[in-house]
Design a protein around this motif. Structure first.
Motif, PDB file in Angstrom:
ATOM      1  N   THR A   1     -25.598   7.982   6.964  1.00 55.16           N
ATOM      2  CA  THR A   1     -25.338   6.944   5.950  1.00 55.16           C
ATOM      3  C   THR A   1     -24.016   7.235   5.239  1.00 55.16           C
ATOM      4  O   THR A   1     -23.680   8.389   4.978  1.00 55.16           O
ATOM      5  N   GLY A   2     -23.256   6.173   4.943  1.00 54.30           N
ATOM      6  CA  GLY A   2     -21.957   6.343   4.305  1.00 54.30           C
ATOM      7  C   GLY A   2     -22.049   6.331   2.787  1.00 54.30           C
ATOM      8  O   GLY A   2     -22.996   5.780   2.207  1.00 54.30           O
ATOM      9  N   LEU A   3     -21.047   6.937   2.150  1.00 50.40           N
ATOM     10  CA  LEU A   3     -20.939   6.922   0.681  1.00 50.40           C
ATOM     11  C   LEU A   3     -19.912   5.864   0.302  1.00 50.40           C
ATOM     12  O   LEU A   3     -18.726   6.011   0.593  1.00 50.40           O
ATOM     13  N   CYS A   4     -20.379   4.787  -0.335  1.00 53.24           N
ATOM     14  CA  CYS A   4     -19.514   3.656  -0.687  1.00 53.24           C
ATOM     15  C   CYS A   4     -19.222   3.709  -2.186  1.00 53.24           C
ATOM     16  O   CYS A   4     -20.036   4.187  -2.971  1.00 53.24           O
ATOM     17  N   HIS A   5     -18.072   3.152  -2.565  1.00 53.27           N
ATOM     18  CA  HIS A   5     -17.762   3.144  -3.995  1.00 53.27           C
ATOM     19  C   HIS A   5     -18.751   2.279  -4.780  1.00 53.27           C
ATOM     20  O   HIS A   5     -18.929   2.469  -5.976  1.00 53.27           O
ATOM     21  N   SER A   6     -19.416   1.335  -4.111  1.00 50.60           N
ATOM     22  CA  SER A   6     -20.431   0.536  -4.818  1.00 50.60           C
ATOM     23  C   SER A   6     -21.608   1.415  -5.239  1.00 50.60           C
ATOM     24  O   SER A   6     -22.207   1.186  -6.296  1.00 50.60           O
ATOM     25  N   ASP A   7     -21.963   2.426  -4.437  1.00 52.24           N
ATOM     26  CA  ASP A   7     -22.982   3.391  -4.873  1.00 52.24           C
ATOM     27  C   ASP A   7     -22.478   4.156  -6.095  1.00 52.24           C
ATOM     28  O   ASP A   7     -23.198   4.360  -7.073  1.00 52.24           O
ATOM     29  N   LEU A   8     -21.204   4.562  -6.020  1.00 54.45           N
ATOM     30  CA  LEU A   8     -20.610   5.309  -7.135  1.00 54.45           C
ATOM     31  C   LEU A   8     -20.620   4.466  -8.414  1.00 54.45           C
ATOM     32  O   LEU A   8     -20.781   5.008  -9.516  1.00 54.45           O
ATOM     33  N   HIS A   9     -20.494   3.150  -8.272  1.00 49.22           N
ATOM     34  CA  HIS A   9     -20.532   2.274  -9.451  1.00 49.22           C
ATOM     35  C   HIS A   9     -21.888   2.355 -10.168  1.00 49.22           C
ATOM     36  O   HIS A   9     -21.966   2.070 -11.360  1.00 49.22           O
ATOM     37  N   TYR A  10     -22.961   2.666  -9.449  1.00 44.52           N
ATOM     38  CA  TYR A  10     -24.264   2.869 -10.105  1.00 44.52           C
ATOM     39  C   TYR A  10     -24.252   4.166 -10.906  1.00 44.52           C
ATOM     40  O   TYR A  10     -24.959   4.297 -11.900  1.00 44.52           O
ATOM     41  N   ILE A  11     -23.486   5.144 -10.428  1.00 48.30           N
ATOM     42  CA  ILE A  11     -23.451   6.451 -11.094  1.00 48.30           C
ATOM     43  C   ILE A  11     -22.505   6.398 -12.292  1.00 48.30           C
ATOM     44  O   ILE A  11     -22.841   6.872 -13.381  1.00 48.30           O
ATOM     45  N   ASP A  12     -21.318   5.777 -12.103  1.00 47.47           N
ATOM     46  CA  ASP A  12     -20.323   5.795 -13.190  1.00 47.47           C
ATOM     47  C   ASP A  12     -20.589   4.708 -14.238  1.00 47.47           C
ATOM     48  O   ASP A  12     -19.872   4.611 -15.226  1.00 47.47           O
ATOM     49  N   GLY A  13     -21.597   3.864 -14.001  1.00 40.31           N
ATOM     50  CA  GLY A  13     -21.997   2.890 -15.017  1.00 40.31           C
ATOM     51  C   GLY A  13     -21.319   1.546 -14.906  1.00 40.31           C
ATOM     52  O   GLY A  13     -21.619   0.633 -15.670  1.00 40.31           O
ATOM     53  N   VAL A  14     -20.382   1.382 -13.953  1.00 38.89           N
ATOM     54  CA  VAL A  14     -19.771   0.058 -13.758  1.00 38.89           C
ATOM     55  C   VAL A  14     -20.872  -0.950 -13.436  1.00 38.89           C
ATOM     56  O   VAL A  14     -20.881  -2.074 -13.928  1.00 38.89           O
ATOM     57  N   LEU A  15     -21.830  -0.539 -12.612  1.00 40.00           N
ATOM     58  CA  LEU A  15     -23.036  -1.334 -12.392  1.00 40.00           C
ATOM     59  C   LEU A  15     -24.178  -0.612 -13.097  1.00 40.00           C
ATOM     60  O   LEU A  15     -24.619   0.449 -12.655  1.00 40.00           O
ATOM     61  N   ASN A  16     -24.577  -1.182 -14.225  1.00 37.78           N
ATOM     62  CA  ASN A  16     -25.570  -0.525 -15.078  1.00 37.78           C
ATOM     63  C   ASN A  16     -26.956  -1.046 -14.688  1.00 37.78           C
ATOM     64  O   ASN A  16     -27.320  -2.154 -15.019  1.00 37.78           O
ATOM     65  N   ARG A  17     -27.704  -0.270 -13.933  1.00 31.26           N
ATOM     66  CA  ARG A  17     -28.979  -0.729 -13.377  1.00 31.26           C
ATOM     67  C   ARG A  17     -30.093   0.240 -13.755  1.00 31.26           C
ATOM     68  O   ARG A  17     -29.836   1.422 -14.008  1.00 31.26           O
ATOM     69  N   PRO A  18     -31.348  -0.255 -13.774  1.00 33.95           N
ATOM     70  CA  PRO A  18     -32.468   0.614 -14.135  1.00 33.95           C
ATOM     71  C   PRO A  18     -32.596   1.818 -13.194  1.00 33.95           C
ATOM     72  O   PRO A  18     -32.241   1.733 -12.014  1.00 33.95           O
ATOM     73  N   ARG A  19     -33.096   2.904 -13.740  1.00 35.44           N
ATOM     74  CA  ARG A  19     -33.342   4.121 -12.973  1.00 35.44           C
ATOM     75  C   ARG A  19     -34.811   4.492 -13.083  1.00 35.44           C
ATOM     76  O   ARG A  19     -35.464   4.026 -14.015  1.00 35.44           O
ATOM     77  N   PRO A  20     -35.380   5.302 -12.221  1.00 38.21           N
ATOM     78  CA  PRO A  20     -34.724   5.939 -11.080  1.00 38.21           C
ATOM     79  C   PRO A  20     -34.389   4.909  -9.998  1.00 38.21           C
ATOM     80  O   PRO A  20     -35.097   3.931  -9.813  1.00 38.21           O
ATOM     81  N   VAL A  21     -33.287   5.199  -9.287  1.00 41.55           N
ATOM     82  CA  VAL A  21     -32.847   4.299  -8.229  1.00 41.55           C
ATOM     83  C   VAL A  21     -32.405   5.132  -7.026  1.00 41.55           C
ATOM     84  O   VAL A  21     -31.824   6.206  -7.178  1.00 41.55           O
ATOM     85  N   LEU A  22     -32.748   4.600  -5.871  1.00 46.17           N
ATOM     86  CA  LEU A  22     -32.360   5.226  -4.607  1.00 46.17           C
ATOM     87  C   LEU A  22     -31.117   4.500  -4.115  1.00 46.17           C
ATOM     88  O   LEU A  22     -31.173   3.310  -3.807  1.00 46.17           O
ATOM     89  N   LEU A  23     -29.995   5.208  -4.082  1.00 45.90           N
ATOM     90  CA  LEU A  23     -28.732   4.589  -3.673  1.00 45.90           C
ATOM     91  C   LEU A  23     -28.589   4.629  -2.151  1.00 45.90           C
ATOM     92  O   LEU A  23     -29.455   5.111  -1.443  1.00 45.90           O
ATOM     93  N   GLY A  24     -27.437   4.152  -1.683  1.00 45.29           N
ATOM     94  CA  GLY A  24     -27.156   4.159  -0.248  1.00 45.29           C
ATOM     95  C   GLY A  24     -27.489   2.819   0.368  1.00 45.29           C
ATOM     96  O   GLY A  24     -28.594   2.298   0.184  1.00 45.29           O
TER      97      GLY A  24
END
Ligand code: PAD
Ligand code: ZN
Length: 363
Positions: free
Chosen positions: A36-59
């Protein structure tokens, strides 16, 4: 129990832990992950650009082997090699019927009903949300069958892993949205995993000029290898001036592939009168852009792009053919192969702009 990397409350690091993944329900498929690849959209969940409920499974871009199917699954079977794509159309709404699953009007059709047991849960029973209803940072995935496209079993997993997002978004932006024609001129701002595929798409489409813009000289070198005819180091020079100097009035197509207001404006300013700029980068939900209306009067437009307007089961096999023919270079795109427990280092490197695409291998 399945090993997965989960983003939980109160941390900016993914936690590698055992989670519960349910058995496949109607139209659901269990997939043993290969890569599985690491996309900047996943990183947006971590850096808060996309502020979504947690826990969340990225990828969300991944490849694996089907190991079980739920009732009613017809499009894939146990043993098939499949890639995931987050364009998951219901298949029956008017948009899907028109061949536009990327704007499916009925996204709940491919999710579990509210109140139903979750697909994924923490060990303590808390439900885990998933990135785009995929969640591929897990040794086993559970997804709707409409999120899957069959790929040749002979394709190396580390290459197949990046097809479902980086490749479809990059090539689809060029082929489906911009419809770049031979001899057109193109500029790409941001040459990461997605932008480098815009570069490749422009080269394959026969663009006369493919101008790559980035702040990293390593990315610009790679862009040249993948088809850029010219490069602009935006850390050293004014990118808009540089593109105008190379083209006169500007380009026919200018792509922003970062997700920043400043670079979106640059893309708009790089496009010639009457031509188009495209925003591929993802912004915070409430971000706004200011644009000079004089350019609008002169017929220029700004176009938003979601996932390259991809029709996964039409486009992905075609892109794999381009790779088989040697026209699409996936090998150069995969800069790092890491293990699941190195996922945090992988995202730190992505944040620093050091990787083209890092891929987790589950072997
Ligand atoms: P990435 O981090 O691999 O690439 C970003 C690139 O931008 C890096 O090479 C940086 O060096 C470069 N960069 C940063 N700042 C500047 C600057 N000021 N000027 C020029 N270059 C700069 O990310 P990615 O390719 O995985 O994703 C890029 C964006 O696209 C990101 O916002 C992601 O969320 C978005 C995306 N959108 C869709 C979609 O459907 N619209 C799909 C997939 C990804
Ligand atoms: Zn992505």
């Amino acid at each position: 129990m399945t090993t997965a990397a989960v983003l939980d409350d109160g941390s900016d690091e993914l936690l590698v832990t055992d989670i519960e993944v349910d058995q496949p329900g109607p139209r659901e498929v269990s997939v043993r992950s290969l890569a599985t690849g690491l996309c900047h959209s996943d990183l947006h969940y971590i850096d808060g650009v996309l502020n979504r409920p947690r826990p969340v499974l990225l990828g969300h871009e991944a490849v694996g082997i089907v190991d079980a199917v739920g009732p009613g699954v017809e499009s894939v079977a146990v043993g098939d090699h499949v890639v995931t794509c987050l364009v998951v159309g219901c298949g029956t709404c008017p948009r899907c019927e028109q061949g536009e699953p990327f704007v499916c009007a009925n996204p709940n059709a491919t999710r579990r009903a509210r109140g139903a047991p979750p697909r994924h849960a923490m060990h303590d029973g808390r439900p885990i949300g998933t990135m785009a209803n995929i969640g591929s940072f897990s040794a086993r995935m559970l997804v709707d069958e409409r999120a899957l496209v069959k790929v040749p079993a002979s394709m190396p997993p580390t290459l197949a892993a990046i097809v479902g997002c980086a490749v479809v978004t990059g090539l689809g932006s060029v082929f489906n949205v911009a419809r770049v024609r031979p001899t057109d001129t193109v500029a790409i701002i941001g040459c990461g995993g997605v932008g480098l595929n815009v570069v490749q798409g422009a080269r394959i489409a026969g663009a006369a000029k493919v101008i790559a813009v980035d702040v990293s000289s390593a990315k610009l070198d790679l862009a040249r290898k993948l088809g850029a005819t010219d490069t602009v180091d935006a850390s050293q020079t004014d990118a808009v001036e540089a593109v105008r100097a190379l083209t006169g009035e500007g380009v026919d197509h200018a792509f922003e592939v970062i997700g920043r207001a400043e670079t979106a404006r640059q893309a708009f300013d790089m496009a010639s009168p009457g031509r188009r700029a495209y925003v591929v980068g993802v912004f915070p939900d409430d971000a706004e852009l200011a644009l000079p209306t004089l350019s609008l009067r002169r017929g220029k437009s700004l176009v938003g792009v979601f996932m390259g307007a991809t029709r996964p089961r039409v486009d992905i096999p075609r892109y794999i053919e381009l790779w088989e023919r040697g026209l699409l270079d996936l090998e150069s795109m995969v800069s790092d192969v890491i293990a699941l427990d190195q996922v945090n280092e992988g995202f730190h490197a992505l944040q620093r702009g050091e990787v083209a695409r890092a891929v987790i291998s589950f072997d």
